[in-house]
Design an enzyme around this catalytic site. Structure first.
Site, PDB file in Angstrom:
ATOM      1  N   ASP A  29       0.842  -1.189   0.000  1.00 16.12           N
ATOM      2  CA  ASP A  29       0.000   0.000   0.000  1.00 16.12           C
ATOM      3  C   ASP A  29       0.884   1.248   0.000  1.00 16.12           C
ATOM      4  O   ASP A  29       1.887   1.319   0.713  1.00 16.12           O
ATOM      5  CB  ASP A  29      -0.930  -0.001   1.224  1.00 16.12           C
ATOM      6  N   ILE A  30       0.498   2.228  -0.782  1.00 19.18           N
ATOM      7  CA  ILE A  30       1.292   3.455  -0.928  1.00 19.18           C
ATOM      8  C   ILE A  30       1.242   4.316   0.341  1.00 19.18           C
ATOM      9  O   ILE A  30       2.107   5.168   0.556  1.00 19.18           O
ATOM     10  CB  ILE A  30       0.785   4.252  -2.165  1.00 19.18           C
ATOM     11  N   ASN A  85     -12.892  -3.087   2.530  1.00 20.39           N
ATOM     12  CA  ASN A  85     -13.813  -1.963   2.627  1.00 20.39           C
ATOM     13  C   ASN A  85     -14.757  -2.043   1.431  1.00 20.39           C
ATOM     14  O   ASN A  85     -14.302  -2.041   0.289  1.00 20.39           O
ATOM     15  CB  ASN A  85     -13.032  -0.651   2.621  1.00 20.39           C
ATOM     16  N   GLY A  91     -16.089   2.620   3.302  1.00 22.50           N
ATOM     17  CA  GLY A  91     -14.829   3.357   3.154  1.00 22.50           C
ATOM     18  C   GLY A  91     -14.003   2.958   1.956  1.00 22.50           C
ATOM     19  O   GLY A  91     -12.794   3.200   1.913  1.00 22.50           O
ATOM     20  N   GLN A  92     -14.649   2.349   0.950  1.00 20.26           N
ATOM     21  CA  GLN A  92     -13.905   1.942  -0.254  1.00 20.26           C
ATOM     22  C   GLN A  92     -13.597   3.159  -1.112  1.00 20.26           C
ATOM     23  O   GLN A  92     -14.510   3.923  -1.464  1.00 20.26           O
ATOM     24  CB  GLN A  92     -14.736   0.920  -1.051  1.00 20.26           C
ATOM     25  N   SER A  93     -12.314   3.341  -1.468  1.00 22.80           N
ATOM     26  CA  SER A  93     -11.940   4.498  -2.286  1.00 22.80           C
ATOM     27  C   SER A  93     -11.486   4.106  -3.689  1.00 22.80           C
ATOM     28  O   SER A  93     -11.439   4.956  -4.577  1.00 22.80           O
ATOM     29  CB  SER A  93     -10.843   5.310  -1.596  1.00 22.80           C
ATOM     30  N   HIS A  98     -10.375  -5.291  -3.417  1.00 17.95           N
ATOM     31  CA  HIS A  98      -9.038  -5.516  -2.861  1.00 17.95           C
ATOM     32  C   HIS A  98      -9.153  -5.818  -1.385  1.00 17.95           C
ATOM     33  O   HIS A  98     -10.088  -5.377  -0.706  1.00 17.95           O
ATOM     34  CB  HIS A  98      -8.138  -4.292  -3.085  1.00 17.95           C
ATOM     35  N   HIS A 100      -7.000  -5.511   2.121  1.00 17.01           N
ATOM     36  CA  HIS A 100      -5.850  -4.994   2.857  1.00 17.01           C
ATOM     37  C   HIS A 100      -5.342  -6.103   3.775  1.00 17.01           C
ATOM     38  O   HIS A 100      -6.145  -6.796   4.419  1.00 17.01           O
ATOM     39  CB  HIS A 100      -6.257  -3.829   3.762  1.00 17.01           C
TER      40      HIS A 100
END
Ligand code: AMP
Ligand code: ZN
Length: 112
Positions: A29-30, A85, A91-93, A98, A100
């Site tokens: 994750d960035i 999410n 809270g999915q952006s 995917h 986490h």
């Protein structure tokens, strides 16, 4: 398709890849929220967990086994957390399914 994670899977956008097979792609994750924080992404574009159907049962089981393997490789013997999410309230952006995977510290619960 204008999808960030499809572009990461195809290599059009660079990522810090940690694993890949025929079904999934995993990368760091960035914006890590724990000492270990990576994402496991199905190569198939599926918008969210709410878009899964019977045909995806094997894929989702595979995601969890890949998570287990990568966490073992990362030395997360004390445990880890797998998070999805889902859609707006979840809270999915990024609208490509995917998971986490977080570890390397004690994680709070509930997440709030
Ligand atoms: P979510 O909010 O559950 O949809 O998670 C999306 C995650 O993707 C966030 O944790 C972001 O930090 C992460 N992310 C966004 N862009 C990138 C990128 N280019 N490379 C790696 N991770 C990313
Ligand atoms: Zn996609």
């Amino acid at each position: 398709m204008d999808c960030l994670f499809c572009k990461i899977i195809s290599g059009e956008i660079p990522s810090d890849k940690i694993y890949e097979d025929e079904l999934v792609y995993a990368f760091k994750d960035i914006d890590p929220q724990a000492p270990v924080h990576f994402l496991i992404v199905p190569k198939e574009h599926i918008a969210s967990a709410d878009d899964l159907d019977e045909s995806h049962k094997e894929l989702i089981g595979h995601v969890f086994l890949v998570a287990q393997k990568l966490c073992a490789e990362a030395g997360l013997t004390k445990g880890y957390r797998i998070v999805n999410n889902c859609k707006e309230d979840g809270g999915q952006s990024v609208d490509h399914l995917h998971f986490h995977v977080l570890g390397g510290r004690s994680l709070n619960w509930p997440p709030g």
